[in-house]
Design an enzyme around this catalytic site. Structure first.
Site, PDB file in Angstrom:
ATOM      1  N   THR A 139      39.939  44.873  44.485  1.00 25.08           N
ATOM      2  CA  THR A 139      39.909  45.523  45.801  1.00 25.08           C
ATOM      3  C   THR A 139      40.057  47.038  45.680  1.00 25.08           C
ATOM      4  O   THR A 139      40.866  47.531  44.891  1.00 25.08           O
ATOM      5  CB  THR A 139      41.066  44.970  46.661  1.00 25.08           C
ATOM      6  OG1 THR A 139      40.960  43.558  46.691  1.00 25.08           O
ATOM      7  CG2 THR A 139      41.018  45.529  48.069  1.00 25.08           C
ATOM      8  N   ILE A 170      47.144  45.885  44.514  1.00 21.70           N
ATOM      9  CA  ILE A 170      47.068  45.079  43.291  1.00 21.70           C
ATOM     10  C   ILE A 170      48.431  44.484  42.941  1.00 21.70           C
ATOM     11  O   ILE A 170      49.382  45.201  42.591  1.00 21.70           O
ATOM     12  CB  ILE A 170      46.520  45.936  42.114  1.00 21.70           C
ATOM     13  CG1 ILE A 170      45.205  46.628  42.527  1.00 21.70           C
ATOM     14  CG2 ILE A 170      46.337  45.076  40.866  1.00 21.70           C
ATOM     15  CD1 ILE A 170      44.109  45.713  43.035  1.00 21.70           C
ATOM     16  N   GLU A 371      42.788  37.123  48.604  1.00 21.66           N
ATOM     17  CA  GLU A 371      41.878  36.117  48.006  1.00 21.66           C
ATOM     18  C   GLU A 371      40.824  35.669  49.009  1.00 21.66           C
ATOM     19  O   GLU A 371      40.415  34.507  49.010  1.00 21.66           O
ATOM     20  CB  GLU A 371      42.658  34.888  47.521  1.00 21.66           C
ATOM     21  CG  GLU A 371      43.738  35.205  46.529  1.00 21.66           C
ATOM     22  CD  GLU A 371      43.268  35.102  45.101  1.00 21.66           C
ATOM     23  OE1 GLU A 371      42.055  34.882  44.903  1.00 21.66           O
ATOM     24  OE2 GLU A 371      44.116  35.259  44.214  1.00 21.66           O
TER      25      GLU A 371
END
Ligand code: TGC
Ligand code: FAD
Length: 392
Positions: A139, A170, A371
């Site tokens: 991302t 993260i 996710e």
């Protein structure tokens, strides 16, 4: 913190479908969680810090790379074992499961599936024990649901590449030794690179201010002309299918994990309803409270059946990405709804850290977003059943 009295709930005798090995793995993980994590998890959430002293224990119960072959330090277990481990960890806290599922499915999995033999030998055994912790950088600040638009990129320079860009949100980044980072090459093709802490120009600032997943450390990955050896590029896969293949594995773990969070909320509300008296009797005796409990166990049972079948399909290599999306979306939504209902059943006590429900509820607000968001997974199912892409 109350004593952790959780015992598990198995309304449709799913236990009969488990092997002795499955039960041993689940029960060992449950006992470890009760002894090592339950007593400290509320403090960790309050302090917004992952308890790093748990890492060797997570390695010992097999939570890092359970399905990675033993020759690389993994436990060589099947997918249902992986699911049961994630369920037991998230029964305690989604952040605990996050640490294990990122390490297993987003760091060890791509090295195992797409890495060279040298990369596997170098990284997997240390990741399996928890001596090294990894993170997964997909991302970016401007590319979340649409990772294919990423701008992080590298150019070749002799035996190295020079990496520039930034990743955001993260998990484990602030303390990870290695990062599996997805970046575009000069042709615009996505590749995975293993970036190590200590490489010049690589930094991992912590993201502060989260009201959710507080017992998990989240950070950025900043690459400012980082020189990475070409030997650190994962040779076995290129294109967006590389990171998305890892996500299949992690989303499967989340589908199981969410059941754990739901079970803990149900277990807490059920026990509380028999202990708490109002109008001269336990609140469990009121029909409105029974409706909540009956619907909770019904939804949990449906999710357990769905997920067990998905585990069988994954063991046979037949589970589709769309099936995994459906299970992740359904189970996280189910768990979040149960957390909200369970919190109401505890009245004012439901907001206190004496009980785990509010923490689960806040955690699940992240789990329903990361996710792949709830809506992105709906669109994956929509595409699968209609053949028409509604993303773009
Ligand atoms: P699209 O054109 O559909 O696909 C591009 C290429 O990828 C292939 N593919 C897959 N391969 C393996 N597994 C999957 N699930 C796959 N889905 C697609 C596809 O066949 C194609 O291959 P090729 O060879 O033709 O190039 O891609 P798109 O750009 O239209 O995007 C599709 C979309 C939106 C579904 C996808 O990008 C997506 O899933 N977005 C959500 C992003 C996301 O989930 N990010 C998660 C970041 S990691 C994280 O959140 C960790 S949280 C960790 C924790 O703490 O637990
Ligand atoms: P956006 O993509 O900006 O979405 C905003 C809204 O728009 C959402 O509701 C979304 O559903 C909707 N939307 C977007 N596109 C469409 C569309 N086509 N149609 C309809 N609606 C759409 N990432 C990593 O790489 N590694 C990690 O370890 C990691 N850990 C995380 C940990 C936490 C605690 C959190 C919160 C996130 C983490 N993420 C990680 C990032 C996570 O995967 C992203 O937050 C997620 O993919 C959504 O991206 P976004 O936040 O940019 O939202």
């Amino acid at each position: 913190m109350r004593t952790d009295l959780y015992q598990g709930h198995d309304y449709f005798n799913m236990n009969d479908l488990l092997t002795e090995e499955h039960k041993l793995i689940r029960d060992t993980a449950r006992a470890w969680v009760k002894q090592e994590v339950s007593p400290i998890i509320e403090d960790a959430a309050e302090n917004c810090k992952f308890p790093q002293h748990l890492l060797p224990g997570l390695g010992e119960i097999g939570a890092f790379g359970p399905y990675i072959p033993e020759e690389y330090g993994g436990a060589g277990l099947d997918q249902i074992s992986y699911g049961l481990l994630m369920q037991e960890l998230e029964r305690c806290d989604s952040g605990l499961r996050s640490t294990a599922s990122v390490q297993s499915s987003l760091v060890m999995y791509p090295i195992w599936k797409y890495g060279s033999e040298e990369q596997k030998q170098k990284y997997l055994p240390k990741l399996a024990t928890g001596e090294w912790i990894g993170c997964f950088g997909l991302t970016e600040p401007d590319h979340g649901s649409n990772p294919g638009g990423m701008v992080t990129s590298y150019v070749e320079d002799g035996d190295d590449v020079i990496l520039n860009g930034a990743k955001m949100w993260i998990s484990n980044a602030p303390f990870a030794q290695v990062a599996v980072v997805w970046a575009k090459n000069e042709e615009g093709r996505i590749h995975g690179l293993i970036v190590e802490r200590g490489m010049e120009g690589f930094s991992t600032p912590t993201m502060k201010g989260k009201w959710s997943l507080r017992a998990s450390d989240t950070g950025e990955l900043i690459f400012d002309n980082v020189r990475v050896p070409k030997a650190n590029i994962l040779p076995g896969k290129s294109g967006l299918g590389g990171p998305l293949g890892c996500l299949d594995s992690a989303r499967f773990g989340i589908a199981w994990g969410a059941i754990g969070a739901a079970l803990d909320c149900y277990d807490t509300a059920l026990r509380y309803s028999t202990e708490r008296h109002q109008f001269g009797k336990p609140i469990a005796g009121f029909q409105l409270q029974q409706k909540k409990l009956a619907e909770m166990i019904t939804e949990i049972t449906k999710a357990q059946l769905l997920t067990f079948r998905l585990g069988e399909l994954r063991n046979e290599g037949r589970a589709t990405s769309a099936q995994i999306s459906m299970a992740k979306r359904n189970n996280v939504d189910m768990a979040l709804n149960i957390a909200r209902e369970a919190r109401q059943m505890l009245g004012g006590m439901g907001i206190m850290n004496e009980y785990p429900i509010m923490r689960h509820m806040m955690n699940l607000e992240s789990v329903i977003t990361y996710e792949g968001t709830h809506d992105i997974h709906l669109l994956i199912t929509g595409l699968d059943v209609t053949g028409v892409n509604a993303f773009k």
